[in-house]
Structure formats: structure tokens, C-alpha cells
Design a protein around this motif. Sequence first.
Motif, PDB file in Angstrom:
ATOM      1  N   LEU A 188       0.864  -1.239  -0.048  1.00  0.00           N
ATOM      2  CA  LEU A 188      -0.036  -0.177  -0.007  1.00  0.00           C
ATOM      3  C   LEU A 188       0.828   1.237   0.083  1.00  0.00           C
ATOM      4  O   LEU A 188       0.181   2.235  -0.822  1.00  0.00           O
TER       5      LEU A 188
ATOM      6  N   PRO B   6      -5.020   4.355   0.003  1.00  0.00           N
ATOM      7  CA  PRO B   6      -4.137   3.323   0.319  1.00  0.00           C
ATOM      8  C   PRO B   6      -3.237   3.605   1.427  1.00  0.00           C
ATOM      9  O   PRO B   6      -2.990   2.824   2.292  1.00  0.00           O
TER      10      PRO B   6
ATOM     11  N   LYS C  22      -5.046   3.586   4.668  1.00  0.00           N
ATOM     12  CA  LYS C  22      -5.161   1.915   5.063  1.00  0.00           C
ATOM     13  C   LYS C  22      -3.807   1.125   5.831  1.00  0.00           C
ATOM     14  O   LYS C  22      -3.942   0.812   6.845  1.00  0.00           O
ATOM     15  N   ALA C  23      -2.777   1.638   5.254  1.00  0.00           N
ATOM     16  CA  ALA C  23      -1.287   1.378   5.669  1.00  0.00           C
ATOM     17  C   ALA C  23      -1.206   1.860   7.306  1.00  0.00           C
ATOM     18  O   ALA C  23      -0.704   1.277   8.036  1.00  0.00           O
TER      19      ALA C  23
END
Length: 291
Positions: A139, A158, A161-162
Motif C-alpha cells: 500500500l 491506500p 489503510k497502511a
Amino acid sequence: MKKTLAVIIVFICFLHAVNAQNELTELKFDTKYFDAVDQYVAFPKKEKDSTFSIYFIYVDEMAGFSMRFEDQFSINKKGKLKLQPNPDKNTSALIARLNRNTAFVSVLTNEQKADLQLPKQPEWLKSYKPKDSIDVGYLTKIGYFYNHDGASHNAIEPLLKAYKKEPHYKGLEFELGFAYNATKQFSKAIPVLEKALKKDENNQLLYKELGYALVNNKQIDEAEKVYEKGISISKNIAIKCEMAVNMAQLLFKENDKIRFKKWAAIARKYGEKTPQYIKYIDYFEAELNKK
């Protein structure tokens, strides 16, 4: 005998075609490649060509934005799409790397994909996706590619999310802060970069991004402290100069002649390799002297 897939990678740019397309195609070449990731697309065809080529755009974790040739299709006078299968699809792969000069593409609609009997996604795509849907390294790399190609609006999802899983993963906080700054979400960039500096206090790029966020948030005193620290630890005179110019620009806008003079001197001190930055200082100074 097991068949071996031959991969041919083409480093080319698909430039805009100048020929108008038949309106019956219902193809709209209005999408940048980085807004068509994991999608089937068509590119403008040349006037002499009778078919359009179908590509699938994806992100290669090592090489960045890429597309792979799938099949071709033609359009009859009634606007019906007819698939012309690529006979070599299962034995060879024609892959092109994409960049900012790549032409706008037409994302195939659900109706068009149905007409062409295309699967939801190609089977080979699985090999480019991690098994873990929240793979932090993957990500982070995806976010880097979006930022690098000027598509920071796509990088945030992304990267967030990481970040929720492993916020201090190497390079992640910088990429997220950069994406927020690039999309003018400065108040969101500031806490991310401040927390990053607590773990990595000698990272010049973090100081540069945090200073930029503070400058654009008009937090003058805080920006000055961050840039002073960043310049003191940086070994790159171009970055030192860039930070000083950013600070000087804010002080110019605020008509703070005293502090502007200080930061103009710092910029000139480190402007040897970036004379283009000093031109801004000269302009700001000239304008201030008129007041």
C-alpha cells in the motif's frame, strides 16, 4: 509440457491521437491512466486502423503504472462492439509502462465489457496483488506511485489503510503527508508529520513537508521553528534553499519585512545549486521595497 509465458515489456508513451472517433463508438477518451487502475480501457486509434485495442491497467509494485494488451474489438455501423480475440494472450504478454505523457483513455463500461464478454478481471492480475489485502509495504508503494505521477488524490486511500495498521512504516508518513499537502489538506498533514518527526527527528524531507504544511496553514511561528531545525540538520543545500524560500514567501505575503530579510539571506546562502529559487527572492524583495 508446461507452457512458458513470454513477457514483452514496452517502454513507450501512447500519445494523443488527432483523429476524431466515430460517435457510434460511445468511447470517451477523458480519463487519465491513474484514474483507471484495475480497469479495462481503450486508447484512441489511428485513422487507418479498423480496430481498437483493449488493455488492462494495473500497478506493478516494482515498476509502477502499467498496462497489458488483452484483445481487440471493432465497432459496426450500428455501434455494436465485436471482439477480436488475441490468439497469443495465453502464451505472451505485451506490457507497456505508463507515465505523465500517456494519452487519455476510455474506460470500458459494464455494458461494453458485457458485449465483449470480458471477465471481471484478468486471471493474471492475481500475481500482482498481495494475499494480504492490508499489506503495508504494498500500500505504501502504491501511494508512492500515485504521488510520483501527480495523482495524490488517489494516494490517500491506500496510504491511510497502511497508516492505520503500521503508522511508522518506513516512508509511509512522508507519503501520506505529501499527499495531504498536494491536495491542500494541510491541517491533516501537520499531525501526521509531527508524529513522524518524533520517531525520525533527523529526516530532512519530513521537516520540508511539515514546514510546507505550516506555511500554507499560515502558522508562521511554528513554520519558522520547523524550517530552522530542518535547515540545521539537512545536508542538502538545495533542500535548505527550498525551505528558506517557502518561509520567505509566506513572510512576503504577510508583509513582514524584518523576518523576510532574515529568510532571504538564508535562501541566498544556500542558493548555489538552485538559482531559480533565488529569482523568487529577488522578486519578493523588489515588491516589498515598493511598499
